[in-house]
Scaffold this motif. Structure first.
Motif, mmCIF file in Angstrom:
data_model
loop_
_atom_site.group_PDB
_atom_site.id
_atom_site.type_symbol
_atom_site.label_atom_id
_atom_site.label_comp_id
_atom_site.label_asym_id
_atom_site.label_seq_id
_atom_site.Cartn_x
_atom_site.Cartn_y
_atom_site.Cartn_z
ATOM 1 N N HIS A 27 0.830 -1.200 0.000
ATOM 2 C CA HIS A 27 0.000 0.000 0.000
ATOM 3 C C HIS A 27 0.872 1.261 0.000
ATOM 4 N N ARG A 28 0.818 2.001 -1.082
ATOM 5 C CA ARG A 28 1.730 3.144 -1.312
ATOM 6 C C ARG A 28 3.173 2.638 -1.334
ATOM 7 N N GLY A 29 3.365 1.391 -1.751
ATOM 8 C CA GLY A 29 4.658 0.730 -1.643
ATOM 9 C C GLY A 29 4.805 0.144 -0.249
ATOM 10 N N LEU A 56 1.076 -3.980 -6.028
ATOM 11 C CA LEU A 56 1.421 -2.631 -5.591
ATOM 12 C C LEU A 56 0.202 -1.735 -5.758
ATOM 13 N N GLU A 57 0.004 -0.861 -4.791
ATOM 14 C CA GLU A 57 -1.031 0.181 -4.893
ATOM 15 C C GLU A 57 -0.362 1.526 -4.742
ATOM 16 N N PHE A 58 -0.768 2.499 -5.564
ATOM 17 C CA PHE A 58 -0.321 3.880 -5.356
ATOM 18 C C PHE A 58 -1.416 4.836 -5.801
ATOM 19 N N ASP A 59 -1.263 6.094 -5.370
ATOM 20 C CA ASP A 59 -2.301 7.116 -5.560
ATOM 21 C C ASP A 59 -1.834 8.133 -6.601
ATOM 22 N N THR A 60 -2.765 8.639 -7.385
ATOM 23 C CA THR A 60 -2.354 9.524 -8.483
ATOM 24 C C THR A 60 -3.270 10.744 -8.647
ATOM 25 N N CYS A 103 -0.852 -4.309 -10.386
ATOM 26 C CA CYS A 103 -0.591 -2.896 -10.091
ATOM 27 C C CYS A 103 -1.907 -2.141 -10.024
ATOM 28 N N ASN A 104 -2.172 -1.550 -8.876
ATOM 29 C CA ASN A 104 -3.407 -0.805 -8.644
ATOM 30 C C ASN A 104 -3.120 0.695 -8.684
ATOM 31 N N VAL A 105 -3.622 1.333 -9.733
ATOM 32 C CA VAL A 105 -3.487 2.780 -9.886
ATOM 33 C C VAL A 105 -4.752 3.409 -9.300
ATOM 34 N N GLU A 106 -4.625 4.029 -8.138
ATOM 35 C CA GLU A 106 -5.796 4.691 -7.549
ATOM 36 C C GLU A 106 -5.848 6.131 -8.036
ATOM 37 N N ILE A 107 -7.011 6.536 -8.501
ATOM 38 C CA ILE A 107 -7.182 7.904 -8.996
ATOM 39 C C ILE A 107 -7.737 8.771 -7.877
ATOM 40 N N LYS A 108 -6.915 9.711 -7.428
ATOM 41 C CA LYS A 108 -7.363 10.685 -6.423
ATOM 42 C C LYS A 108 -7.820 11.969 -7.097
ATOM 43 N N GLY A 109 -7.183 12.287 -8.215
ATOM 44 C CA GLY A 109 -7.539 13.520 -8.911
ATOM 45 C C GLY A 109 -7.500 13.318 -10.413
ATOM 46 N N SER A 122 -10.904 3.917 -7.718
ATOM 47 C CA SER A 122 -11.190 5.261 -7.208
ATOM 48 C C SER A 122 -12.400 5.190 -6.279
ATOM 49 N N PHE A 123 -12.444 6.148 -5.345
ATOM 50 C CA PHE A 123 -13.675 6.356 -4.581
ATOM 51 C C PHE A 123 -14.696 7.096 -5.449
ATOM 52 N N ASN A 124 -14.227 7.745 -6.501
ATOM 53 C CA ASN A 124 -15.124 8.493 -7.386
ATOM 54 C C ASN A 124 -15.624 7.552 -8.487
ATOM 55 N N ALA A 135 -13.717 -0.763 -7.508
ATOM 56 C CA ALA A 135 -14.622 0.230 -6.924
ATOM 57 C C ALA A 135 -14.303 0.345 -5.435
ATOM 58 N N LEU A 136 -13.718 1.471 -5.069
ATOM 59 C CA LEU A 136 -13.387 1.687 -3.658
ATOM 60 C C LEU A 136 -14.614 2.147 -2.898
ATOM 61 N N THR A 137 -14.769 1.626 -1.693
ATOM 62 C CA THR A 137 -15.860 2.099 -0.853
ATOM 63 C C THR A 137 -15.416 2.139 0.601
ATOM 64 N N VAL A 191 -9.252 -5.534 0.707
ATOM 65 C CA VAL A 191 -9.505 -4.746 1.934
ATOM 66 C C VAL A 191 -8.282 -3.887 2.242
ATOM 67 N N TYR A 192 -8.550 -2.606 2.595
ATOM 68 C CA TYR A 192 -7.485 -1.671 2.981
ATOM 69 C C TYR A 192 -7.761 -1.149 4.387
ATOM 70 N N THR A 193 -6.826 -0.716 5.126
ATOM 71 C CA THR A 193 -5.391 -0.952 5.062
ATOM 72 C C THR A 193 -5.088 -1.850 6.245
ATOM 73 N N ILE A 247 -5.318 -8.075 0.364
ATOM 74 C CA ILE A 247 -5.252 -6.946 1.301
ATOM 75 C C ILE A 247 -4.226 -5.934 0.821
ATOM 76 N N PHE A 248 -4.488 -4.688 1.172
ATOM 77 C CA PHE A 248 -3.511 -3.614 1.015
ATOM 78 C C PHE A 248 -2.855 -3.430 2.373
ATOM 79 N N THR A 249 -1.525 -3.464 2.383
ATOM 80 C CA THR A 249 -0.828 -3.302 3.647
ATOM 81 C C THR A 249 0.404 -2.427 3.478
HETATM 82 O O1 G3P Z 1 -6.793 1.684 -2.363
HETATM 83 C C1 G3P Z 1 -6.852 1.407 -1.008
HETATM 84 C C2 G3P Z 1 -6.537 2.625 -0.187
HETATM 85 O O2 G3P Z 1 -5.343 3.168 -0.665
HETATM 86 C C3 G3P Z 1 -7.627 3.652 -0.228
HETATM 87 O O3 G3P Z 1 -7.441 4.690 0.690
HETATM 88 O O4 G3P Z 1 -6.718 6.919 1.364
HETATM 89 O O5 G3P Z 1 -5.130 5.027 1.538
HETATM 90 O O6 G3P Z 1 -5.760 5.955 -0.677
HETATM 91 P P1 G3P Z 1 -6.204 5.684 0.733
#
Ligand code: G3P
Ligand code: MG
Length: 229
Positions: A6-8, A32-36, A96-102, A131-133, A151-153, A196-198, A216-218
């Motif tokens: 999670h975020r590396g 791997l998960e990261f935010d973008t 590889c999980n690309v999470e879209i924040k913006g 994304s949560f969006n 689909a993040l929730t 499931v996170y985190t 899991i994201f850890t």
């Molecule tokens: O994608 C799982 C998790 O990263 C979502 O929440 O705020 O840590 O990006 P957040």
């Protein structure tokens, strides 16, 4: 059960940096998960909307030029990565999980994603785009139906999983605080993977494994792999 860094490996290295991603792979993480954010014609890797927590910069991420963002220190002298750099450091067959924040525009976002995948020689449909969006996800799905969506929730809602029927995601990604065993079964019976996170606590890791959670994201992939072996 899939272990996604999670975020590396962000407990041991600065989150959302190439150093954290490489460390996660060295630890043996399956993914791997990261935010973008989409900024100034690029897709950059950072979690917060504001720069101050994780970098030596200030201001809102989306208000900056790319050259300013790239001049910053995101921890231990590491820069804020570009999406293409993150994709280039992926070992083969890593989820590889690309999470879209913006996102400012789905068409230009997708066009840039495809360019980055081309440069990194990655199949764009092998990435998990989350994304949560959910409106952004739906727009992307309409542009490219083959995308693998997450689909993040943060909630278990009264109309549980109706959003998922519309999106047809590969996975539903739940918050540890709200996930229940019955919801895991409901989502899996509907055809979705459950992530499931985190999850940084070994007791939670084992409980989720006993529920049949898919991944899991850890922040601690080393601990997760040692616990779940
Ligand atoms: O994608 C799982 C998790 O990263 C979502 O929440 O705020 O840590 O990006 P957040
Ligand atoms: Mg995230």
């Amino acid at each position: 059960m899939f272990v996604l860094a999670h975020r590396g490996a962000s407990k041991a290295a600065p989150e959302n940096t190439l150093a954290a991603f490489r460390l996660g792979f060295e630890m043996g993480a399956h993914g791997l998960e990261f935010d973008t954010y989409q900024v100034d014609g690029e897709i950059v890797v950072i979690h917060d909307r504001w720069l101050n927590r994780t970098t030596n910069g200030s201001g809102r991420v989306v208000d900056q030029t790319l050259s300013y963002l790239r001049s910053l220190n995101a921890g231990n002298g590491e820069p804020i990565p570009l999406l293409v750099e993150a994709l280039q450091c992926l070992p083969e067959s890593t989820l590889c999980n690309v999470e879209i924040k913006g996102m400012t525009n789905p068409e230009s976002w997708l066009a840039r994603l495809l360019e980055c995948c081309d440069i990194a020689q990655i199949n764009p449909d092998s990435l998990l785009i989350s994304s949560f969006n959910h409106r952004w996800l739906l727009s992307l799905k309409q542009l490219r139906p083959t995308l693998k969506l997450g689909a993040l929730t943060a909630n278990i809602e009264l109309n549980s999983l109706r959003f998922a029927r519309e999106l047809a995601p590969w996975s539903v990604n739940y918050a540890l605080d709200t996930i229940e065993e019955t919801e895991v079964k409901r989502a899996q019976e509907a055809g979705y993977k459950v992530l499931v996170y985190t999850v940084d606590n070994p007791e939670d890791m084992l409980l989720l494994q006993s529920w049949g959670v898919d991944g899991i994201f850890t922040n601690k992939p080393d601990l997760a792999l040692a616990t779940l072996k």
